[in-house]
Design an enzyme around this catalytic site. Structure first.
Site, PDB file in Angstrom:
ATOM      1  CB  CYS A 153      17.782  58.318 -41.536  1.00  0.00           C
ATOM      2  SG  CYS A 153      16.322  57.564 -40.498  1.00  0.00           S
ATOM      3  CB  CYS A 160      17.590  58.292 -36.144  1.00  0.00           C
ATOM      4  SG  CYS A 160      19.048  57.529 -37.210  1.00  0.00           S
ATOM      5  CB  CYS A 193      18.698  55.003 -40.896  1.00  0.00           C
ATOM      6  SG  CYS A 193      19.497  55.326 -40.325  1.00  0.00           S
ATOM      7  CB  CYS A 201      17.466  53.793 -36.870  1.00  0.00           C
ATOM      8  SG  CYS A 201      17.014  54.826 -37.691  1.00  0.00           S
ATOM      9  CG  ASP A 217      17.052  80.934 -53.537  1.00  0.00           C
ATOM     10  OD1 ASP A 217      17.408  80.447 -54.479  1.00  0.00           O
ATOM     11  OD2 ASP A 217      16.613  80.022 -52.566  1.00  0.00           O
TER      12      ASP A 217
END
Length: 413
Positions: free
Chosen positions: A201, A204, A218, A221, A339
């Site tokens: 999430c 949170c 989520c 939350c 990368d």
């Protein structure tokens, strides 16, 4: 309606002239379109030039990790039904390139601008957009780009209290969290194939649960998918009134239907009827060389761009089925990100059964990845060698950013 264009100050006019001169010199020297250097020079002369050039326009900004160039093109085509459009159609999406594009828009009504994710908040502050389209966020250019959660936070902070109408993808949790700080959001359910950057999430840090193929929430939350106003459903987009509008594109694949659905929602927010907008999008056959079919050494080659894991996933769904021959090309230059660890996030097993030739600066990195995936391939030094060794049939050529540009130069596209 946007205001009428006001005469530029002497300094701004000098900046535009200097920028165009620098761009012309760059083109004459064979160093590209000149849009970036032209914009840099112009902004040196007048640091406020971007906001001055946008002052009379109804501006639309488009930002995302994937799909922003195509969506920008589709929105621009749709809005031409309502007036002249200026756009950075070639994808120069940082402030210098955007400034160069707008310098040609003195008589335009609309400005449709693709914006690099890292610059969105700053550009939005400068140009006061009518609408902002947020498509997705996923890992990209790992050596220098912010982690996706950090990019979402930058969007969220930069767009907080924005007067723009935000058209945001309800299926991407990072985009939803970023857009939720804005008071005027139109949610569009256009899908999200790549989910590996959105398991936690963004609000949170809790685990996101996906009870079905559509919804997410989520478990800690309660942050979850908002109810969308626009919904992509197969080959149609359903508007807020429940009316389905057919999407008929020359551009291939589900991802481009999603781009068109978002473009239709943006166009509607600026007063263009969905039927008119979608009909105008049918004219787009290629975008900055992407999806073009070219002839080279007597063979048909379709050029496909895939810059990161999410892009490769979507591109694999576009290619002809086995035994269609495939060329894969990967570089790791500055514009790509240096990368190449992202190669390990791509499911190359989906290419099983295709005759494959591998080229590009980092062909050996890609060869190792294909070897581990159990996919048969051959490493080649050049595009011409790859074309010669592949069996008959249209070749699907998939390349990341600078490898794609290299390929376009070779085939004369």
């Amino acid at each position: 309606m946007a205001e009428s264009a006001q005469p530029l100050s002497a300094r701004a006019r000098l900046a535009v002239t200097a920028g165009k001169a620098a761009a012309a010199v760059s083109r004459a020297a064979g160093r590209g379109s000149g849009s970036v250097i032209g914009g840099r020079v112009a902004l040196k002369v007048d640091p406020e030039l971007l906001s001055r050039l946008a002052g009379h326009l109804e501006v639309v900004l488009v930002s995302a990790t994937n799909g922003k160039t195509t969506t920008t093109r589709l929105i621009a085509e749709a809005l031409r039904a309502g007036g002249e459009v200026v756009s950075n159609a070639l994808g120069a999406n940082m402030p210098a390139g955007i400034t160069s594009a707008l310098s040609a828009g003195a008589t335009a009504r609309f400005g449709v601008l693709e914006v690099d994710e890292k610059y969105l908040a700053g550009v939005a502050r400068d140009v006061t957009p009518r609408a902002i389209a947020l498509l997705n966020l996923s890992r990209d250019q790992l050596d220098r780009a912010a982690e996706t959660r950090m990019l979402a936070e930058r969007w969220r902070e930069g767009l907080q209290g924005s007067k723009a109408t935000i058209i945001a993808n309800a299926d991407d949790p990072l985009v939803v969290w970023a857009a939720s700080s804005s008071p005027d959001v139109i949610w569009a359910a256009v899908g999200q194939e790549w989910k590996d950057d959105a398991w936690s999430c963004p609000a949170c840090g809790g685990v996101l649960h996906r009870p079905d193929a559509v919804h997410w929430q989520c478990g800690e939350c309660g942050f979850g998918r908002p109810a969308p106003s626009w919904v992509l459903s197969g080959d149609t987009v359903v508007d807020p009134h429940g009316t389905p509008w057919p999407i008929r594109l020359q551009l291939p694949g589900r991802a481009n239907k999603a781009n068109a659905a978002t473009a239709a929602a943006v166009a509607a927010a600026l007063g263009i009827h969905p039927q008119v907008a979608l009909e105008r999008m049918q004219s787009v056959a290629a975008v900055a060389g992407r999806y073009d079919v070219v002839q080279h050494q007597g063979r048909d080659i379709r050029l496909l761009l895939a810059k990161n894991p999410a892009g490769w996933l979507e591109t694999f769904s576009l290619i002809d089925p086995p035994p269609a021959p495939v060329i894969l090309s990967v570089n790791a230059r500055g514009a790509d990100g240096t990368d190449t660890s992202w190669l390990w996030d791509v499911d190359y097993g989906r290419l099983a059964g295709h005759p494959i030739a591998v080229i590009g600066d980092r062909r050996l990195d890609l060869a190792v990845r294909l070897e581990v995936a159990g996919v048969q391939f051959r490493v080649c030094e050049t595009l011409d060698e790859a074309v010669q060794m592949l069996p008959q049939g249209r070749i699907e050529a998939i390349a990341n950013y600078t490898a794609f540009q290299d390929m376009r130069r070779i085939v004369g596209n």
